[in-house]
Design a protein around this motif. Structure first.
Motif, short mmCIF file in Angstrom:
data_model
loop_
_atom_site.label_atom_id
_atom_site.label_comp_id
_atom_site.label_asym_id
_atom_site.label_seq_id
_atom_site.Cartn_x
_atom_site.Cartn_y
_atom_site.Cartn_z
N PHE A 80 0.28 -3.07 4.01
CA PHE A 80 -1.12 -3.06 3.36
C PHE A 80 -1.87 -1.97 3.91
O PHE A 80 -3.18 -2.09 4.01
CB PHE A 80 -1.76 -4.49 3.53
CG PHE A 80 -2.86 -4.78 2.60
CD1 PHE A 80 -2.78 -4.89 1.42
CD2 PHE A 80 -4.24 -4.64 2.92
CE1 PHE A 80 -3.70 -5.14 0.32
CE2 PHE A 80 -5.41 -4.99 2.26
CZ PHE A 80 -5.20 -5.12 1.02
N GLY A 81 -1.31 -1.11 4.42
CA GLY A 81 -1.92 0.29 4.88
C GLY A 81 -2.35 0.07 6.54
O GLY A 81 -3.37 0.93 6.80
N THR B 14 -10.23 -2.43 -0.17
CA THR B 14 -10.14 -1.46 0.76
C THR B 14 -11.30 -0.64 0.76
O THR B 14 -11.48 0.55 1.53
CB THR B 14 -9.14 -0.43 0.07
OG1 THR B 14 -9.54 -0.05 -1.12
CG2 THR B 14 -7.80 -1.08 -0.05
N SER C 241 0.86 -1.20 -0.12
CA SER C 241 -0.10 0.09 0.10
C SER C 241 0.68 1.30 0.00
O SER C 241 2.04 1.17 0.62
CB SER C 241 -1.08 -0.06 1.28
OG SER C 241 -1.14 1.16 1.48
N ASP C 242 0.29 2.18 -0.59
CA ASP C 242 1.06 3.44 -0.56
C ASP C 242 1.43 4.12 0.81
O ASP C 242 2.50 4.71 1.05
CB ASP C 242 0.51 4.65 -1.46
CG ASP C 242 0.19 4.44 -2.83
OD1 ASP C 242 0.87 3.49 -3.37
OD2 ASP C 242 -0.72 4.88 -3.48
N LYS C 243 0.70 3.82 1.81
CA LYS C 243 0.91 4.14 2.99
C LYS C 243 1.93 3.43 3.58
O LYS C 243 2.56 4.01 5.00
CB LYS C 243 -0.66 4.05 4.00
CG LYS C 243 -1.61 4.76 3.69
CD LYS C 243 -3.01 4.24 4.15
CE LYS C 243 -4.15 5.02 3.48
NZ LYS C 243 -5.39 4.20 3.87
N ASP C 244 2.30 2.31 3.32
CA ASP C 244 3.24 1.44 3.92
C ASP C 244 4.71 2.05 4.50
O ASP C 244 5.25 2.63 3.29
CB ASP C 244 3.23 0.02 3.38
CG ASP C 244 2.15 -1.01 3.28
OD1 ASP C 244 1.03 0.05 3.93
OD2 ASP C 244 2.12 -1.73 2.63
#
Lengths: 95, 395
Positions: free
Chosen positions: A60-61, B247, A9-12
């Motif tokens: 995975f955020g 998500t 995920s981009d947040k990781d």
């Protein structure tokens, strides 16, 4: 397109090694490159940036635990520097 | 996509005749009837218990009136306590041809097999002209499951299934995820994804129930093999399974056999209410797959790393293989090679889109690998659930 790790995920703040990575080796992800400080086996996590003591590890955020020490970018992230926020505090967890 | 239109407005992606035994004592006769129609795809389901169970009755009712089912033969020994006439009446009301064959009244094994085969032959002809109508993603419910997992499942196949689930929800469709006992540590995140704060509290309630239940069973879930594989905490292990849910917001909470009232993403609670009563809630992957199908799932996305080969009765199973080595060993059993992600031959987004496209193809009639190989795994055991509270389902 030969990557060494993937970010789910981009947040990781961690990536996942998609093959065994040697200490000191160059690590390529789709969106960034860094150098491995430690050996990181297949399926294990690598810090994509500096992670501070107490900071949540995001995969995975989703938080999957907290850093128990300063974790420099490129480090192997595992039992020695991460603790569960679930099992260590179960009594309070459901309050 | 084209669906088989049923009287309740739901649309099926298959038009099966189901043969259902109502106690284990009728299993052999039911199997003998169904197995002579392997080519026609006749499905064998049933409940082995002799003692009455409202849960099993409700599950059998949902399976016999599943949109993929066009006609039902109920095979009864005769003295079991299953309420066969009531089930037959409900199936008849749903507009499907239905017949009860009672072994004790029909000449025993031989006589009942002959009677049953004769009826199935006629039923196949009778349902051949069920109208097919255009079907959209809004008509489709897809389940997700993982089994025979390894260290690759949580980083390739499960997140790729999550991408496909996001596509499905964005196109107005519905999906389900389950196994609350495998999601411990994700409850706060899940509650945050709930459509309402009240639903979030219900999710926390069933997650705590799962935690207590498995603690009473003394069943730990996190250990040595997980740590060697790179998982540092139980919540990290759970994230691997949780990734299948994608998500998008969680629209509601179901129990087995409860149909989603409108499109969206649903969590299914599969842990008994009332404490430990019948042992391990789901003794294998098929138990969970059957529960999702009873909620109306048209098909199931099944992620595997070690290489499960299972399919299912009633609904096709799409096998997404997480591990590239397993894929090469079992390619005839696998529909999607998500292990390409590990070998740098594809990205998550690409494999997720491929799974989404396969959902469309399978809904349009394409056979999955397990379906073509004749897999029809099925199991149904005792459970009890309290009715769902008002906050669980969207209005």
């Amino acid at each position: 397109m030969a990557f060494d790790a993937i970010r789910l995920s981009d947040k990781d703040n961690v990536g996942v090694a998609i093959h065994d990575i040697a200490a000191g080796g160059a690590v390529a992800l789709a969106e960034l490159k860094l150098t491995a400080r430690d050996a990181v086996p297949l399926g294990h996590k690598i810090a994509l940036r500096h992670i501070k003591t107490g900071e949540k590890i995001l995969k995975f955020g989703v938080p999957v635990g907290s850093a128990t020490m300063e974790i420099p970018a490129g480090s192997h992230v595992h039992m020695h520097n991460v603790k569960s926020d679930y099992l260590t505090n179960r009594e309070d967890h459901w309050e | 996509m084209q669906g088989y239109l049923r009287k309740d407005g739901r649309k099926g992606i298959r038009n099966h005749v189901a043969v259902a035994y109502l106690v284990e004592c009728a299993h052999h006769v039911a199997r003998a009837i169904a197995s002579s129609f392997e080519e026609e795809g006749v499905q064998l389901i049933g409940f082995p218990g002799c003692y009455p169970s409202d849960y099993a009755f409700g599950m059998m009712k949902q399976l016999c009136t599943h949109p993929n089912v066009g006609a039902v033969l109920l095979v009864s020994l005769g003295c079991e306590e299953f309420r066969r006439s009531e089930l037959a009446e409900l199936v008849a009301q749903s507009g499907r041809p239905v017949k009860i064959a009672v072994i004790q009244e029909s000449g025993g094994t031989k006589g009942t097999i002959a009677l049953g085969r004769d009826w199935v032959r006629k039923a196949l002809a009778a349902i051949a002209d069920v109208p097919r109508v255009p079907m959209s993603f809004a008509d489709l419910l897809v389940g997700t499951e993982c089994g025979g997992s390894d260290g690759t499942s949580g980083i390739t196949a499960n997140p790729a299934i999550g991408v496909a689930v996001d596509h499905l929800i964005d196109n107005g469709g519905s999906a389900m995820f389950e196994e609350t006992c495998e999601l411990l540590g994700c409850e706060a995140h899940m509650a945050g994804r709930a459509a309402t704060p009240e639903l979030g509290r219900e999710i926390l309630r069933v997650m705590r129930k799962a935690d207590d239940y498995y603690r009473d069973l003394e069943h730990g879930s996190f250990g040595g093999g997980n740590i060697t594989g790179g998982l540092s905490t139980i919540e990290e292990k759970s994230i691997g399974a949780y990734a299948k849910s994608g998500t998008r917001p969680i629209a509601g909470l179901l129990t087995p056999g409860v149909l989603p009232p409108r499109p969206g993403l649903y969590l299914m609670d599969m842990v008994n209410d009332g404490g430990v009563r019948f042992g391990i809630p789901n003794i294998n992957d098929t138990a969970t797959v059957v529960e999702m199908i009873a909620c109306g799932c048209h098909m199931v996305l099944f992620s595997t790393g070690r290489g499960s080969v299972v399919g299912s009765a009633i609904a096709p199973v799409i096998k997404v293989c997480a591990n590239p080595i397993t894929y090469r060993k079992l390619s005839e059993d696998m529909d999607v090679d998500a292990g390409r992600i590990l070998e740098g031959r594809a990205g998550l987004a690409e494999v997720g889109l491929e799974i989404f496209e396969m959902i469309r193809e399978v809904a349009s009639g394409a056979q999955t690998k397990s379906e073509a190989l004749g897999h029809q795994e099925f199991i149904l055991t005792y459970k009890t659930f309290e009715p769902l509270g008002p906050s669980c389902l969207p209005v």
